[in-house]
Design a protein around this motif. Structure first.
Motif, PDB file in Angstrom:
ATOM      1  N   UNK A   1     -59.277  -0.477 -71.392  1.00 19.90           N
ATOM      2  CA  UNK A   1     -60.182  -1.292 -72.210  1.00 19.90           C
ATOM      3  C   UNK A   1     -59.514  -2.605 -72.613  1.00 19.90           C
ATOM      4  N   UNK A   2     -58.199  -2.579 -72.825  1.00 19.63           N
ATOM      5  CA  UNK A   2     -57.488  -3.825 -73.157  1.00 19.63           C
ATOM      6  C   UNK A   2     -57.547  -4.806 -71.988  1.00 19.63           C
ATOM      7  N   UNK A   3     -57.320  -4.317 -70.776  1.00 18.59           N
ATOM      8  CA  UNK A   3     -57.373  -5.184 -69.593  1.00 18.59           C
ATOM      9  C   UNK A   3     -58.775  -5.739 -69.400  1.00 18.59           C
ATOM     10  N   UNK A   4     -59.779  -4.883 -69.524  1.00 20.61           N
ATOM     11  CA  UNK A   4     -61.157  -5.343 -69.333  1.00 20.61           C
ATOM     12  C   UNK A   4     -61.563  -6.376 -70.385  1.00 20.61           C
ATOM     13  N   UNK A   5     -61.115  -6.210 -71.622  1.00 19.27           N
ATOM     14  CA  UNK A   5     -61.495  -7.126 -72.692  1.00 19.27           C
ATOM     15  C   UNK A   5     -60.620  -8.381 -72.710  1.00 19.27           C
ATOM     16  N   UNK A   6     -59.311  -8.196 -72.733  1.00 16.98           N
ATOM     17  CA  UNK A   6     -58.410  -9.316 -72.960  1.00 16.98           C
ATOM     18  C   UNK A   6     -58.083 -10.110 -71.698  1.00 16.98           C
ATOM     19  N   UNK A   7     -58.008  -9.453 -70.552  1.00 16.49           N
ATOM     20  CA  UNK A   7     -57.681 -10.166 -69.317  1.00 16.49           C
ATOM     21  C   UNK A   7     -58.914 -10.508 -68.492  1.00 16.49           C
ATOM     22  N   UNK A   8     -59.905  -9.628 -68.507  1.00 17.35           N
ATOM     23  CA  UNK A   8     -61.126  -9.875 -67.734  1.00 17.35           C
ATOM     24  C   UNK A   8     -62.246 -10.466 -68.582  1.00 17.35           C
ATOM     25  N   UNK A   9     -62.064 -10.512 -69.883  1.00 20.07           N
ATOM     26  CA  UNK A   9     -62.997 -11.146 -70.813  1.00 20.07           C
ATOM     27  C   UNK A   9     -64.419 -10.580 -70.733  1.00 20.07           C
ATOM     28  N   UNK A  10     -64.505  -9.264 -70.587  1.00 20.23           N
ATOM     29  CA  UNK A  10     -65.809  -8.615 -70.554  1.00 20.23           C
ATOM     30  C   UNK A  10     -66.274  -8.301 -71.976  1.00 20.23           C
ATOM     31  N   UNK A  11     -67.563  -8.213 -72.153  1.00 17.47           N
ATOM     32  CA  UNK A  11     -68.126  -7.890 -73.464  1.00 17.47           C
ATOM     33  C   UNK A  11     -67.941  -6.401 -73.750  1.00 17.47           C
ATOM     34  N   UNK A  12     -68.095  -6.030 -75.020  1.00 15.58           N
ATOM     35  CA  UNK A  12     -68.008  -4.617 -75.394  1.00 15.58           C
ATOM     36  C   UNK A  12     -69.061  -3.815 -74.638  1.00 15.58           C
ATOM     37  N   UNK A  13     -70.246  -4.381 -74.513  1.00 17.91           N
ATOM     38  CA  UNK A  13     -71.337  -3.696 -73.817  1.00 17.91           C
ATOM     39  C   UNK A  13     -70.977  -3.465 -72.349  1.00 17.91           C
ATOM     40  N   UNK A  14     -70.407  -4.475 -71.692  1.00 23.05           N
ATOM     41  CA  UNK A  14     -70.011  -4.322 -70.296  1.00 23.05           C
ATOM     42  C   UNK A  14     -68.921  -3.262 -70.157  1.00 23.05           C
ATOM     43  N   UNK A  15     -67.945  -3.295 -71.055  1.00 21.53           N
ATOM     44  CA  UNK A  15     -66.853  -2.313 -71.006  1.00 21.53           C
ATOM     45  C   UNK A  15     -67.408  -0.914 -71.217  1.00 21.53           C
ATOM     46  N   UNK A  16     -68.306  -0.772 -72.176  1.00 19.33           N
ATOM     47  CA  UNK A  16     -68.914   0.537 -72.442  1.00 19.33           C
ATOM     48  C   UNK A  16     -69.604   1.067 -71.191  1.00 19.33           C
ATOM     49  N   UNK A  17     -70.308   0.191 -70.491  1.00 21.06           N
ATOM     50  CA  UNK A  17     -70.977   0.608 -69.260  1.00 21.06           C
ATOM     51  C   UNK A  17     -70.004   0.978 -68.162  1.00 21.06           C
ATOM     52  N   UNK A  18     -68.939   0.213 -68.020  1.00 24.09           N
ATOM     53  CA  UNK A  18     -67.941   0.471 -66.978  1.00 24.09           C
ATOM     54  C   UNK A  18     -67.201   1.777 -67.243  1.00 24.09           C
ATOM     55  N   UNK A  19     -66.761   1.955 -68.486  1.00 25.25           N
ATOM     56  CA  UNK A  19     -65.938   3.117 -68.834  1.00 25.25           C
ATOM     57  C   UNK A  19     -66.796   4.351 -69.120  1.00 25.25           C
TER      58      UNK A  19
END
Length: 182
Positions: free
Chosen positions: A135-153
């Protein structure tokens, strides 16, 4: 769908996100070689099931496939410990550019200090447990939204926020003076 149209649509929507897919795969597998194999497998799966993609966010869709492919790969190999060393040279991103910060001057002392900070951050991220690292990589390095991360994970947004908070605290602990190994 006609093959040429399908191929063109896949090229246009999915292929621009290969760098993000590879970055996530590297952080998950901790190995450039394994990440290459993982992304190749994920792209084959994405292409195979592309007719089922009807969304607007091809990046999140591809990253979900990369993540799911990783977990399938990981489960197949879970009996083998993951002793692959962290490849610092490969993972030495220019963190200023990665998070959209302006470029700094070329003062050798500042460059050395920045490189040391980047190296410490890379080590800290690598030391995080997988559930926090992803989640850190998706948010901080890939700059995805919480909603996008929730869907991915595949977790609720609140859990994403919780993992980010806990991951950041854990990262701060790892990076705290006295916890650094030289």
């Amino acid at each position: 769908m006609i093959d040429s149209t399908r191929n063109g649509r896949f090229q246009m929507l999915v292929m621009p996100h290969l760098n993000s897919a590879f970055n996530l795969a590297c952080w998950l597998t901790r190995s450039r070689h394994d990440a290459e194999d993982l992304v190749q497998e994920a792209c084959l799966r994405a292409f195979r099931f592309f007719d089922g993609f009807h969304g607007e966010d091809a990046r999140a869709w591809l990253l979900t496939i990369v993540r799911n492919t990783f977990y399938s790969w990981y489960q197949e190999r879970h009996a083998q410990p993951q002793n692959t060393p962290f490849d610092e040279e490969f993972h030495s991103l220019d963190m200023a550019g990665a998070i959209g910060m302006p470029e700094r001057d070329n003062n050798p002392e500042k460059l050395l200090m920045r490189k040391d900070c980047e190296r410490q951050l890379q080590r800290g991220l690598a030391a995080l447990p997988l559930e926090f690292r992803e989640v850190m990589v998706l948010r901080e390095l890939e700059d995805l939204s919480y909603k996008q991360i929730a869907g991915i994970v595949g977790i609720p947004i609140g859990t994403v926020m919780s993992r980010l908070g806990r991951g950041r605290k854990l990262l701060a602990t790892i990076l705290a003076p006295g916890n650094q190994e030289e």
